[in-house]
Design a protein around this motif. Structure first.
Motif, PDB file in Angstrom:
ATOM      1  N   THR A 163       0.998  -1.168  -0.173  1.00 24.19           N
ATOM      2  CA  THR A 163       0.138  -0.080   0.066  1.00 24.19           C
ATOM      3  C   THR A 163       0.830   1.317  -0.190  1.00 24.19           C
ATOM      4  O   THR A 163       2.025   1.192   0.700  1.00 24.19           O
ATOM      5  CB  THR A 163      -0.621  -0.087   1.268  1.00 24.19           C
ATOM      6  N   ASP A 164       0.407   2.234  -0.659  1.00 26.47           N
ATOM      7  CA  ASP A 164       1.043   3.578  -0.879  1.00 26.47           C
ATOM      8  C   ASP A 164       1.441   4.176   0.718  1.00 26.47           C
ATOM      9  O   ASP A 164       0.292   4.169   1.558  1.00 26.47           O
ATOM     10  CB  ASP A 164       0.355   4.480  -1.490  1.00 26.47           C
ATOM     11  N   SER A 165       2.743   4.574   0.866  1.00 28.96           N
ATOM     12  CA  SER A 165       2.973   5.198   2.206  1.00 28.96           C
ATOM     13  C   SER A 165       4.053   6.245   1.745  1.00 28.96           C
ATOM     14  O   SER A 165       4.984   5.874   0.816  1.00 28.96           O
ATOM     15  CB  SER A 165       3.115   3.982   3.159  1.00 28.96           C
ATOM     16  N   PRO A 166       4.407   7.075   2.725  1.00 28.37           N
ATOM     17  CA  PRO A 166       5.386   8.367   2.568  1.00 28.37           C
ATOM     18  C   PRO A 166       6.678   7.329   2.708  1.00 28.37           C
ATOM     19  O   PRO A 166       7.588   7.895   2.115  1.00 28.37           O
ATOM     20  CB  PRO A 166       5.179   9.069   3.829  1.00 28.37           C
ATOM     21  N   GLU A 167       6.719   6.202   3.309  1.00 24.07           N
ATOM     22  CA  GLU A 167       7.899   5.448   3.739  1.00 24.07           C
ATOM     23  C   GLU A 167       8.331   4.569   2.634  1.00 24.07           C
ATOM     24  O   GLU A 167       9.510   3.924   2.332  1.00 24.07           O
ATOM     25  CB  GLU A 167       8.007   4.500   4.720  1.00 24.07           C
ATOM     26  N   GLU A 173       3.878  -3.436  -7.522  1.00 27.48           N
ATOM     27  CA  GLU A 173       3.200  -3.688  -6.540  1.00 27.48           C
ATOM     28  C   GLU A 173       3.614  -3.038  -5.369  1.00 27.48           C
ATOM     29  O   GLU A 173       2.715  -2.804  -4.365  1.00 27.48           O
ATOM     30  CB  GLU A 173       2.777  -5.213  -6.544  1.00 27.48           C
ATOM     31  N   GLU A 174       4.849  -3.234  -5.277  1.00 24.63           N
ATOM     32  CA  GLU A 174       5.229  -3.011  -3.846  1.00 24.63           C
ATOM     33  C   GLU A 174       6.133  -1.844  -3.727  1.00 24.63           C
ATOM     34  O   GLU A 174       6.588  -1.465  -2.700  1.00 24.63           O
ATOM     35  CB  GLU A 174       6.117  -4.421  -3.479  1.00 24.63           C
ATOM     36  N   THR A 175       6.477  -1.031  -4.777  1.00 26.06           N
ATOM     37  CA  THR A 175       7.337   0.283  -4.697  1.00 26.06           C
ATOM     38  C   THR A 175       6.584   1.405  -5.526  1.00 26.06           C
ATOM     39  O   THR A 175       5.877   1.223  -6.228  1.00 26.06           O
ATOM     40  CB  THR A 175       8.643   0.028  -5.066  1.00 26.06           C
ATOM     41  N   ASP A 176       7.219   2.211  -5.385  1.00 21.96           N
ATOM     42  CA  ASP A 176       6.900   3.558  -6.295  1.00 21.96           C
ATOM     43  C   ASP A 176       7.793   3.441  -7.609  1.00 21.96           C
ATOM     44  O   ASP A 176       8.897   3.831  -7.453  1.00 21.96           O
ATOM     45  CB  ASP A 176       7.057   4.946  -5.527  1.00 21.96           C
ATOM     46  N   TYR A 177       7.063   2.855  -8.622  1.00 23.32           N
ATOM     47  CA  TYR A 177       7.926   2.543  -9.622  1.00 23.32           C
ATOM     48  C   TYR A 177       7.834   3.431 -10.821  1.00 23.32           C
ATOM     49  O   TYR A 177       6.794   3.952 -11.167  1.00 23.32           O
ATOM     50  CB  TYR A 177       7.288   1.086 -10.016  1.00 23.32           C
ATOM     51  N   LEU A 178       8.822   3.712 -11.494  1.00 23.93           N
ATOM     52  CA  LEU A 178       8.994   4.685 -12.571  1.00 23.93           C
ATOM     53  C   LEU A 178       9.674   3.708 -13.728  1.00 23.93           C
ATOM     54  O   LEU A 178      10.816   3.138 -13.357  1.00 23.93           O
ATOM     55  CB  LEU A 178       9.619   5.993 -12.234  1.00 23.93           C
ATOM     56  N   THR A 179       9.326   3.956 -14.932  1.00 26.91           N
ATOM     57  CA  THR A 179       9.982   3.407 -15.881  1.00 26.91           C
ATOM     58  C   THR A 179      10.405   4.747 -17.016  1.00 26.91           C
ATOM     59  O   THR A 179       9.443   5.557 -17.189  1.00 26.91           O
ATOM     60  CB  THR A 179       9.461   2.221 -16.658  1.00 26.91           C
ATOM     61  N   THR A 180      11.656   4.594 -17.746  1.00 27.63           N
ATOM     62  CA  THR A 180      11.747   5.547 -18.618  1.00 27.63           C
ATOM     63  C   THR A 180      11.164   5.481 -19.935  1.00 27.63           C
ATOM     64  O   THR A 180      11.024   6.429 -20.643  1.00 27.63           O
ATOM     65  CB  THR A 180      13.526   5.435 -18.831  1.00 27.63           C
ATOM     66  N   GLN A 181      10.202   4.215 -19.915  1.00 29.07           N
ATOM     67  CA  GLN A 181       9.824   4.111 -21.173  1.00 29.07           C
ATOM     68  C   GLN A 181       8.585   4.986 -21.190  1.00 29.07           C
ATOM     69  O   GLN A 181       8.116   4.943 -22.364  1.00 29.07           O
ATOM     70  CB  GLN A 181       9.275   2.583 -21.270  1.00 29.07           C
ATOM     71  N   THR A 182       8.061   5.432 -19.990  1.00 24.02           N
ATOM     72  CA  THR A 182       6.787   6.217 -20.278  1.00 24.02           C
ATOM     73  C   THR A 182       7.271   7.653 -20.410  1.00 24.02           C
ATOM     74  O   THR A 182       6.333   8.593 -20.776  1.00 24.02           O
ATOM     75  CB  THR A 182       6.307   6.204 -18.829  1.00 24.02           C
ATOM     76  N   ALA A 220       9.782  15.787 -22.168  1.00 25.76           N
ATOM     77  CA  ALA A 220      10.025  14.725 -21.254  1.00 25.76           C
ATOM     78  C   ALA A 220      11.328  14.072 -21.374  1.00 25.76           C
ATOM     79  O   ALA A 220      11.666  12.946 -21.793  1.00 25.76           O
ATOM     80  CB  ALA A 220       8.912  13.504 -21.673  1.00 25.76           C
ATOM     81  N   PHE A 221      12.519  14.800 -20.874  1.00 24.30           N
ATOM     82  CA  PHE A 221      13.785  14.243 -20.749  1.00 24.30           C
ATOM     83  C   PHE A 221      14.080  13.451 -19.840  1.00 24.30           C
ATOM     84  O   PHE A 221      14.799  12.543 -19.724  1.00 24.30           O
ATOM     85  CB  PHE A 221      14.855  15.533 -20.621  1.00 24.30           C
ATOM     86  N   PHE A 222      13.501  13.759 -18.555  1.00 23.98           N
ATOM     87  CA  PHE A 222      14.058  12.732 -17.593  1.00 23.98           C
ATOM     88  C   PHE A 222      12.519  12.519 -16.408  1.00 23.98           C
ATOM     89  O   PHE A 222      11.698  13.571 -16.254  1.00 23.98           O
ATOM     90  CB  PHE A 222      15.045  13.274 -16.543  1.00 23.98           C
ATOM     91  N   HIS A 223      12.578  11.890 -15.517  1.00 17.64           N
ATOM     92  CA  HIS A 223      11.822  11.721 -14.274  1.00 17.64           C
ATOM     93  C   HIS A 223      12.475  12.328 -13.251  1.00 17.64           C
ATOM     94  O   HIS A 223      13.792  12.195 -13.357  1.00 17.64           O
ATOM     95  CB  HIS A 223      11.470  10.020 -13.912  1.00 17.64           C
ATOM     96  N   GLN A 224      11.941  13.105 -12.519  1.00 25.49           N
ATOM     97  CA  GLN A 224      12.796  13.679 -11.224  1.00 25.49           C
ATOM     98  C   GLN A 224      12.034  13.368 -10.148  1.00 25.49           C
ATOM     99  O   GLN A 224      10.888  13.712  -9.759  1.00 25.49           O
ATOM    100  CB  GLN A 224      12.578  15.279 -11.660  1.00 25.49           C
ATOM    101  N   GLN A 225      12.825  12.890  -9.264  1.00 23.01           N
ATOM    102  CA  GLN A 225      12.286  12.643  -7.791  1.00 23.01           C
ATOM    103  C   GLN A 225      13.391  13.451  -6.652  1.00 23.01           C
ATOM    104  O   GLN A 225      14.341  13.475  -6.897  1.00 23.01           O
ATOM    105  CB  GLN A 225      12.490  11.019  -7.569  1.00 23.01           C
TER     106      GLN A 225
END
Lengths: 444, 584
Positions: A381-385, A418-427, A433-438
């Motif tokens: 489940t989504d959480s800040p941690e 399912e278990e992480t905040d997941y990003l893929t560069t494919q999107t 849209a050069f990059f994902h920034q976190q």
């Protein structure tokens, strides 16, 4: 692993990083990450930028079509014209190709102060790969890596000269993987020159060298193991593998030359007239197909071996941990996870990773299950941690669905989603849209 | 060309005794071997082997080799006592070398089994490419019906895998096992995957040891630190050189070193690893020995240790020529005889193994039982006793003792109790040659034969054997029938239908096929002597196989059989011990 200058035991007067930004660039099949550490409380330090890899073997085809030069331009822009450090995890084109050519010129001009590479890239270990027995074990290993690149080069030459004989699908894959494994001489030379000799060639347990540009940040080198460390898990058989690549390179040179094995022997007269003898017509195309598949196996194997020279770096910025594993696969991970005498402290470090750069573009064997099971900040489940993961990849380029070897591996990406905040560069598509920034606050 | 007149059923052809690295007085050691005197077309191409000299790396097809014919119309060996130049540069000699060694290996199987033996391919003529590609590899491909041998530049000369006796015998053995037990190439267990490699190594090594010239030349050749020591006088050998320890060092390790050298790039020093493996019961459960080629080394080591033990016992009985010296020729002869007998025993064991899901324990019981049937008295050289002890030291106990119900003395398969069998309607003559007649018999007695009643059942092979007992010279006639069964079901049905435990994380909806079967051995009167079974109904073993296959991902990964051996050999050379548990 020697006791580290960890954030917990650091004197209060040390500069405190306040925030970390990770930019994950869209480079198709390749890696390019910009790790920026902010020191809001220390304006003199400001923000420190570390570029972790820059390369691609297949940039995205959709518009606007970009090159690595465009990516490098963007890096210049977001860093304000200054890089503090460069990490080249290993010598594959999809990780260091951007350090050559026009992109390389731009990055050189950003004047990084330190360059970090695996110990296998140390120029003092480089030897004549054709020498039968290099003097040292380190030399032997360096020779093996050179032999692997020679094998890749020869495989490419062979498939190109035997074009009609090898099926196009197999040929494409050999060319894709083979090209990635060619010697990237220009990039290697630029990496050696861009920090005015402040190059660090490191292995498990060493100080990375980035500490001098990232005050208050702890960096753990978790891989690759040195030869002496590897010896604890390997045996005589690994020396056999060195020998194998030595002879395989020689075989490759023989094939690439396209010289006949027996120049004085008679060639089949029917074949000379452009026809195959009746009794060989079933078999010869099959042997050609065997050869194609065999070349593919060989380039896949050397690709795998080269991936295992990858640096694995864990950055501790405040309370946050960032794990960059390049293309390290199971054999590289094995030392720090299962063999090192101080592995218990490594296992504890890895438990609360906040950001994980998914290994080897999401392949099936670069995120060992042992590692995955350590991550405590996985959460359905989504959480800040919850931990963040990014995979830099391009589907359809590597492996196959039917064999369960597709990259990225679906089973893995399903678990990541399912278990992480997941990003893929494919999107990442579109002109901005050069990059994902976190962003990660260092002390939350 | 007219067929040659047949004066003898065999002819002698020159081959490289081991490989070109084994030399005597700077001359490559060659020898002559007997092969069937068949009509040979250009290639050479005989009834079972077709040599096609095509190099796929350069697209070169060499002119097929044609044998010269003497004035009497008979084919001649054109390569008697060849010099190094001929051995290394004449593709015609290479063609002869592969042809002769493949045929010799086939001949060994046919001699041991007492019948014609088929390859694992649909056709009759196995294609052999002596210079298939520039690569440190050689392999058998069922799909392409061939043996492919690579070549690569060595430190001094080109290394031709087609000139290495043990490599050729090893690859030929894959094609023969595949013909005898087609299912053994299917994923099943670590032992079954390793068996192809280990057994092929055993056959290859014993084939070389069975050449008297090789053993004669290498018997006490000093190696390593002893290389400078003086050798025995001409024609003699020190008694101290033939103790068990000395033989292990010289014959096994010495020959292993000789055979290794540049071919280690192809074989990864497999023989050396096997020779160095000290007996220990822990290997079988050691994760490092789950890889097929590495696990195969356990089987090879157990067999080689038994060989050395029997040989040293045989040599103890030899009289001295002079004080402390034995006749070198007699010692070589004993070694060659001993190797030849163990080779025959090993091959015969293949008739006595179950048709599916083989493990090393089954092989040991098969080895012991097949030999017992043809040579009940083992007291003279104690082959069976030595094998049992040697396998035991490597943690392999007879299969017959561990799961066939009552433990059997001597590790032999239980003789089948056919009390109550109905032989009234059986046509004995047809039973040995008609698969439908055999199926009828099996169907009638399916319950007693522990076959699953609702499974798809077929007789996949039916073979009649005629062997001569070495002790009394009487023939032993047997019929071997392979009956295989398979059932398709979902994982959810495993427990309710067959009582088989499902691997914990296997999805209930997963489609599976369970394999089982039995090998039936009939005596000359058509009565069942042995039923050697790995039944679908054996829930413990089926659960073990499923756990293994699930753990190693065989249910979701396709793999081409074409590249199976190529891949295994490549992995052996590169030392890739795949840790599949860590994969996604």
């Amino acid at each position: 692993m020697k006791p580290c200058d960890t954030p917990a035991n650091r004197p209060d007067t040390a500069p405190r990083p306040s925030k970390t930004t990770v930019r994950s660039y869209q480079v198709g099949f390749g890696d390019c990450f910009l790790l920026s550490v902010h020191y809001d409380d220390n304006p003199d330090i400001g923000t420190r930028h570390i570029l972790i890899d820059c390369g691609s073997t297949a940039m995205p085809k959709y518009k606007p079509v970009r090159s690595l030069r465009d990516v490098a331009d963007n890096i210049r822009s977001v860093t304000g014209g200054k890089l503090h450090g460069v990490v080249a995890t290993h010598r594959h084109k999809d990780h260091i190709g951007g350090f050559a050519g026009a992109a390389g010129d731009i990055i050189m001009a950003l004047q990084p102060e330190v360059v970090v590479q695996p110990w296998t890239e140390d120029p003092t270990a480089q030897v004549d790969a054709r020498a039968p027995v290099p003097a040292s074990r380190k030399g032997l290993h360096a020779a093996t890596l050179m032999n692997m690149q020679k094998v890749a080069d020869c495989a490419l030459q062979e498939v190109r000269s035997r074009k009609g004989a090898i099926a196009s699908g197999v040929r494409d894959q050999i060319e894709f993987i083979g090209d990635d494994n060619l010697s990237n001489k220009d990039a290697v030379e630029n990496l050696a020159a861009m920090a005015n000799g402040n190059n660090h060639y490191v292995h498990y347990g060493m100080t990375s060298g980035l500490e001098e540009v990232l005050p208050g940040v702890t960096i753990h080198v978790l891989g690759p193991p040195s030869l002496e460390q590897s010896d604890q898990v390997l045996s005589q058989r690994s020396r056999d593998a060195d020998e194998f690549w030595h002879f395989q390179a020689a075989a490759g040179r023989s094939a690439a030359s396209q010289k006949r094995l027996f120049p004085k022997a008679d060639i089949c007269s029917t074949r000379q007239k452009g026809r195959l003898p009746i009794e060989t017509r079933w078999f010869l195309p099959r042997l050609d197909r065997i050869r194609g598949e065999q070349l593919l196996q060989i380039v896949r194997s050397l690709d795998h071996a080269m991936n295992n020279t990858s640096l694995i770096l864990l950055f501790e910025v405040g309370r946050r941990k960032f794990l960059f594993a390049g293309d390290a696969q199971i054999e590289n991970w094995e030392y720090c996870l299962k063999t090192a005498s101080d592995r218990q402290s490594v296992l504890r470090l890895l438990e609360d990773v906040d950001f994980y750069k998914v290994g080897h573009h999401g392949s099936l064997n670069a995120t060992p299950k042992t590692l995955w099971n350590l991550f405590r900040k996985r959460n359905k489940t989504d959480s800040p941690e919850r931990m963040s993961t990014v995979v830099s990849t391009m589907g359809g380029k590597h492996g196959s669905d039917s064999r369960g070897t597709e990259v990225p591996r679906r089973k893995l990406t399903d678990a990541l989603k399912e278990e992480t905040d997941y990003l893929t560069t494919q999107t990442l598509r579109g002109k901005d849209a050069f990059f994902h920034q976190q962003e990660f606050d260092a002390w939350v | 060309m007219e067929p040659e007149p047949r004066k003898s059923s065999t002819r002698r052809l020159t081959i490289v005794a081991q490989d070109p690295s084994v030399t005597i007085n700077n001359r490559i050691l060659t020898t002559q071997v007997e092969v069937p005197a068949e009509f040979l077309a250009r290639g050479p191409c005989g009834s079972r082997v077709h040599v096609i000299d095509y190099d796929s790396s350069t697209g070169t097809l060499y002119e097929p080799f044609a044998y010269p014919v003497n004035p009497e119309g008979a084919l001649e060996d054109p390569f008697s006592r060849p010099n190094k130049r001929t051995v290394m540069t004449n593709p015609g000699f290479h063609a002869q070398n592969v042809y002769a060694i493949v045929m010799r290996t086939l001949g060994r199987f046919e001699y041991a089994l007492g019948r014609r033996v088929s390859w694992g391919i649909p056709g009759h003529q196995l294609k052999v490419a002596p210079h298939a590609f520039a690569d440190a590899n050689a392999f058998y491909s069922r799909e392409d019906e061939c043996l492919a041998f690579g070549y690569f530049p060595g430190e001094k000369d080109m290394v031709f895998t087609c000139l290495s006796h043990d490599v050729i015998a090893h690859e030929t053995c894959h094609a023969l096992i595949d013909g005898l037990r087609h299912h053994f190439m299917t994923p099943s267990s670590p032992d079954q995957a390793a068996f192809h490699e280990g057994f092929s190594d055993i056959v290859a090594l014993l084939s070389v040891f069975a050449l008297r010239d090789v053993v004669h030349a290498l018997l006490d050749r000093p190696t390593g630190a002893e290389a400078g020591l003086a050798q025995s006088p001409e024609g003699l050998i020190k008694r101290s050189s033939v103790t068990m320890e000395a033989l292990k060092h010289s014959v096994l390790l010495g020959l292993a070193e000789q055979m290794g050298q540049e071919l280690s790039a192809v074989r990864g020093r497999a023989l050396r690893q096997s020779a160095l493996l000290s007996p220990a019961g822990s290997y079988m459960k050691d994760p490092a020995y789950m890889e097929p080629h590495r696990r195969g080394e356990i089987l090879v080591a157990a067999m080689l240790n038994a060989f050395i033990r029997v040989l040293s016992e045989r040599l103890r009985g030899l009289g001295s020529v002079s004080e402390n010296y034995l006749n070198r020729g007699r010692v070589a002869e004993e070694a060659a005889d001993c190797a030849a007998y163990l080779l025959t025993m090993s091959i015969r064991a293949l008739d006595y193994v179950p048709p599916v899901h083989l493990d090393f324990r089954d092989f040991l019981s098969a080895l012991l039982t097949a030999d017992h049937e043809i040579r009940p008295d083992d007291s003279r050289y104690q082959y069976r006793d030595s094998l049992r002890q040697s396998f035991d030291r490597f943690g392999i106990t007879p299969g017959a003792a561990s799961y066939a119900g009552v433990p059997t003395p001597d590790g032999l398969w239980n003789r089948f109790d056919d009390t109550g069998f109905n032989y009234d309607c059986v046509h004995f003559e047809d039973l040995g040659r008609d698969r439908d007649e055999m199926f009828r018999f099996v169907w009638e007695h399916r319950e007693r034969l522990a076959l699953a009643p609702d499974a798809y059942t077929e007789i996949v092979s039916l073979r009649r054997c005629h062997r001569i007992a070495p002790d009394d010279g009487f023939p032993l006639r047997e019929t071997v029938a392979e009956c295989r069964q398979r059932v398709q079901l979902t994982a959810a049905e495993l427990q309710p239908l067959y009582g088989i435990e499902k691997p914990p994380d296997m999805p209930a909806s997963l489609q599976l096929t369970l394999h089982g079967g039995t090998t039936l051995i009939f005596d000359e009167f058509g009565r069942v002597k042995f039923s050697i079974s790995n039944s679908i109904l054996n829930r413990e073993r089926q659960a073990d196989h499923l756990r293994y296959l699930w753990k190693y991902g065989y249910f979701d990964k396709g793999a081409s059989l074409r590249q199976r051996f190529s891949r295994i050999h490549l992995r052996r050379s590169m030392d890739l011990a795949k840790d599949i548990e860590e994969e996604w």
